[in-house]
Enzyme design. Structure first.
Site, PDB file in Angstrom:
ATOM      1  N   HIS A 123     -33.085 -27.329   3.915  1.00 23.76           N
ATOM      2  CA  HIS A 123     -33.630 -26.816   5.000  1.00 23.76           C
ATOM      3  C   HIS A 123     -34.613 -25.795   4.506  1.00 23.76           C
ATOM      4  CE1 HIS A 123     -33.911 -25.648   9.284  1.00 23.76           C
ATOM      5  NE2 HIS A 123     -33.256 -24.467   9.181  1.00 23.76           N
ATOM      6  N   THR A 167     -23.848 -22.651  14.759  1.00 24.48           N
ATOM      7  CA  THR A 167     -23.923 -23.955  14.255  1.00 24.48           C
ATOM      8  C   THR A 167     -24.130 -24.759  15.573  1.00 24.48           C
ATOM      9  OG1 THR A 167     -22.666 -23.526  12.494  1.00 24.48           O
ATOM     10  CG2 THR A 167     -23.388 -25.641  12.899  1.00 24.48           C
ATOM     11  N   TYR A 198     -25.653 -11.685  13.437  1.00 23.84           N
ATOM     12  CA  TYR A 198     -24.355 -11.723  12.798  1.00 23.84           C
ATOM     13  C   TYR A 198     -24.014 -11.359  11.500  1.00 23.84           C
ATOM     14  CZ  TYR A 198     -20.188 -13.887  11.415  1.00 23.84           C
ATOM     15  OH  TYR A 198     -18.619 -14.156  10.990  1.00 23.84           O
ATOM     16  N   LYS A 240     -19.885 -16.570  15.253  1.00 21.72           N
ATOM     17  CA  LYS A 240     -20.377 -17.340  14.371  1.00 21.72           C
ATOM     18  C   LYS A 240     -20.403 -19.033  14.567  1.00 21.72           C
ATOM     19  CE  LYS A 240     -19.992 -18.430   9.227  1.00 21.72           C
ATOM     20  NZ  LYS A 240     -19.430 -18.080   8.079  1.00 21.72           N
ATOM     21  N   HIS A 263     -28.364 -26.378   2.819  1.00 23.91           N
ATOM     22  CA  HIS A 263     -28.995 -25.074   2.850  1.00 23.91           C
ATOM     23  C   HIS A 263     -30.365 -25.262   2.048  1.00 23.91           C
ATOM     24  CE1 HIS A 263     -29.174 -20.445   2.451  1.00 23.91           C
ATOM     25  NE2 HIS A 263     -29.809 -20.909   1.136  1.00 23.91           N
ATOM     26  N   LYS A 266     -40.322 -18.323   6.841  1.00 26.80           N
ATOM     27  CA  LYS A 266     -39.815 -19.196   6.094  1.00 26.80           C
ATOM     28  C   LYS A 266     -40.039 -18.838   4.698  1.00 26.80           C
ATOM     29  CE  LYS A 266     -38.758 -20.717   9.876  1.00 26.80           C
ATOM     30  NZ  LYS A 266     -37.516 -20.323  10.392  1.00 26.80           N
TER      31      LYS A 266
END
Length: 297
Positions: free
Chosen positions: A147, A204, A184, A200, A144, A121
């Site tokens: 997270h 999600t 990816y 892609k 973004h 992380k």
């Protein structure tokens, strides 16, 4: 002063999560919380200052290093996924609830792999830094940043209090999703590979499924307790809800609305063609307009 802050943090968390786990004592970055907090603070400062610094500068390509970085994280994610699955199988982990001191050597294996998960992380902060260097500021969304910044801190606490047992599930699913995601993005940095990359949108979807399954598995441990700290279970349910809401909004904004917009453009284009008008543009299809998509990680 750092020791005083760390002691106060430990006492507070102990009150609702139980005693700190001694198995990770002395491990890199885990003894004291301030380094993790300061690294996160530095990340947020760079997120704020970086785009301003790059505003009047040319973007960096970063193509070569992006391939290495993304494929490196793909391999790390695959390693963590494989080792977690093997550890869970070896320890005979219970899906519905698993305590942190019940599987012997398998617990120790899970603890070691989850330290790498925590450390990954920190590595993933580079996702945002590459956006800044390439001036892809549209991808630095609230989702973004939230997270990335939250995960490093949450996993510091996980590693110090619940570094195995029921904590394995979300990390295992997330590692699998990251294999798909970083492969990816690593391959998409190679122009010749882009026409062959089709998954892609499903990344999600996979992330949303991951959050729902993790929340379901966490709720199971609340209903059928096994000694795993309830404080962590309640916190994880709340955190999963925030991710489901934010990622669902991202998915709707990125895919559903763009799909509707493209259908509308196609219908308008057909009507214009039938009326014999082209608005001064000939032979241009709406498909030639490529929309830049945000990352959902």
């Amino acid at each position: 002063k750092m020791e005083a802050i760390n002691h106060a943090t430990s006492v507070y968390i102990d009150s609702w999560m139980g005693p700190r786990d001694p198995r990770v004592r002395g491990w890199f970055l885990l003894d004291n919380y301030p380094p993790t907090f300061l690294l996160t603070l530095m990340y947020l400062v760079i997120v704020w200052i970086g785009p301003k610094y790059m505003n009047n500068r040319q973007p960096f390509s970063c193509r070569g290093i992006l391939v290495i970085y993304n494929l490196g994280l793909t391999l790390l994610s695959f390693y963590m996924f494989y080792e977690l699955v093997m550890g869970v199988w070896q320890g005979g982990y219970n899906f519905f609830c698993q305590d942190t001191h019940s599987a012997g050597e398998a617990d120790s294996k899970i603890v070691h792999v989850l330290w790498w998960y925590y450390f990954s992380k920190l590595i993933e902060f580079m996702d945002t830094f590459f956006f800044i260097l390439r001036k892809n500021n549209h991808q630095i969304t609230v989702l973004h940043v939230y997270h990335h910044a939250s995960m490093l801190n949450i996993w510091w606490f996980v590693m110090n209090w619940v570094p195995c047992g029921h904590s394995y599930f979300g990390a295992t699913l997330n590692s699998f999703i990251h294999v798909l995601m970083y492969s990816y993005y690593g391959l998409s940095a190679i122009p010749a590979m882009r026409p062959y990359l089709w998954w892609k949108k499903y990344i999600t979807q996979g992330q949303l499924i991951q959050f729902v399954l993790t929340m379901f598995q966490t709720v199971c441990a609340v209903i059928w307790p096994c000694g795993f700290p309830m404080g962590w279970l309640y916190f994880q349910i709340c955190y999963m809800i925030t991710l489901i809401v934010l990622f669902s909004n991202f998915y709707i904004q990125t895919y559903n609305k763009k799909g509707a917009s493209r259908r509308k453009e196609h219908q308008n284009g057909s009507a214009v063609s039938m009326n014999g008008h082209s608005n001064g543009v000939s032979g241009v299809s709406s498909e030639t307009v490529k929309h830049r998509k945000h990352r959902g990680d």
